[in-house]
Design a protein around this motif. Sequence first.
Motif, short mmCIF file in Angstrom:
data_model
loop_
_atom_site.label_atom_id
_atom_site.label_comp_id
_atom_site.label_asym_id
_atom_site.label_seq_id
_atom_site.Cartn_x
_atom_site.Cartn_y
_atom_site.Cartn_z
N ARG A 146 1.01 -1.24 0.11
CA ARG A 146 -0.40 0.10 0.31
C ARG A 146 0.47 0.50 0.01
O ARG A 146 2.02 1.14 0.71
CB ARG A 146 -1.02 0.48 1.58
N LEU A 147 0.75 1.90 -0.63
CA LEU A 147 1.59 3.54 -0.76
C LEU A 147 0.21 4.41 -0.76
O LEU A 147 -0.20 4.62 -0.98
CB LEU A 147 1.64 3.35 -2.47
N LYS A 148 0.67 5.55 -0.15
CA LYS A 148 -0.19 6.44 0.31
C LYS A 148 0.29 7.46 -0.27
O LYS A 148 1.71 8.20 0.27
CB LYS A 148 -0.30 7.10 2.28
N THR A 149 -0.12 8.58 -1.05
CA THR A 149 0.21 9.30 -1.53
C THR A 149 -1.23 10.39 -1.82
O THR A 149 -2.25 10.17 -1.11
CB THR A 149 0.70 9.21 -2.50
N LYS A 150 -0.67 12.00 -2.19
CA LYS A 150 -1.59 13.16 -2.02
C LYS A 150 -2.94 12.64 -3.27
O LYS A 150 -1.54 13.05 -4.71
CB LYS A 150 -1.10 14.14 -1.64
N ALA A 151 -3.83 13.18 -3.44
CA ALA A 151 -4.90 12.95 -3.87
C ALA A 151 -5.75 13.89 -4.59
O ALA A 151 -6.19 14.05 -3.26
CB ALA A 151 -5.17 11.44 -4.08
N GLY A 152 -6.26 14.20 -5.44
CA GLY A 152 -7.19 15.37 -5.32
C GLY A 152 -8.77 14.77 -4.91
O GLY A 152 -8.71 13.17 -4.88
N ASP A 153 -9.75 14.85 -5.04
CA ASP A 153 -11.82 14.72 -5.43
C ASP A 153 -11.37 13.53 -6.15
O ASP A 153 -12.53 12.73 -6.28
CB ASP A 153 -12.40 15.63 -5.42
N SER A 154 -10.98 13.90 -7.32
CA SER A 154 -11.29 12.79 -8.02
C SER A 154 -10.46 11.80 -8.47
O SER A 154 -11.59 10.42 -8.77
CB SER A 154 -11.16 13.79 -9.46
N GLY A 155 -9.59 11.33 -7.85
CA GLY A 155 -8.70 9.90 -7.31
C GLY A 155 -7.46 10.17 -8.47
O GLY A 155 -6.65 9.61 -8.45
N ARG A 156 -6.88 11.33 -8.68
CA ARG A 156 -5.82 11.62 -9.89
C ARG A 156 -4.85 12.59 -8.47
O ARG A 156 -4.79 13.34 -7.53
CB ARG A 156 -6.71 12.60 -10.69
N LEU A 157 -3.63 11.60 -9.09
CA LEU A 157 -2.82 12.09 -7.73
C LEU A 157 -1.90 13.52 -8.19
O LEU A 157 -2.13 14.35 -9.23
CB LEU A 157 -1.72 11.13 -8.19
N PHE A 158 -1.55 13.58 -6.98
CA PHE A 158 -0.28 15.45 -7.09
C PHE A 158 0.54 14.90 -8.04
O PHE A 158 1.35 14.21 -6.40
CB PHE A 158 -0.21 16.47 -6.37
N GLY A 159 1.41 14.59 -9.23
CA GLY A 159 2.21 14.11 -9.40
C GLY A 159 2.12 12.61 -9.91
O GLY A 159 0.92 12.47 -10.14
N SER A 160 3.75 12.09 -9.87
CA SER A 160 3.25 10.51 -9.74
C SER A 160 3.98 9.73 -8.64
O SER A 160 5.48 10.16 -8.43
CB SER A 160 3.14 10.15 -11.70
#
Length: 148
Positions: free
Chosen positions: A78-92
Amino acid sequence: MKLILTTEVSGLGAPGDVVEVKDGYGRNYLIPRGFAMRWTRGGEKQIESIKKARSAREIRDLGTAKEVAGQLGALRVRLKTKAGDSGRLFGSVTTADIADAVKAAGGPVLDRRRIEIGNPIKSVGTHRVSVRLHPEVAANVDVEVVGA
């Protein structure tokens, strides 16, 4: 152009291999990025040190590689990362992120250069990543990306 590879280049060879490539490919891509150095008689002496360093990092034999592949196949990453409301990540998600997540999940320490991401991971969900453990063995790891 004759070059000595200093790192593994997919489709070309492993560190310490002497390869013949087109002049532009060597001059404009391999040498500036540090993937290779020009072949000289003095450079041939460095091949042994490059190969020794590679063998120290590399998984020793085929049996060990298959064992590590089994561990990776059973692992839940599992990898936690910042994401927007639509499920798109900030970066990759990068290969270094995946290597750290595998280690944190209790898996073996992986060299980030051996991890291959097919398409850039830019959304939340489960993604399949390939890890080259040995020239004959590649393991697939499912990475679950979760928005934080």
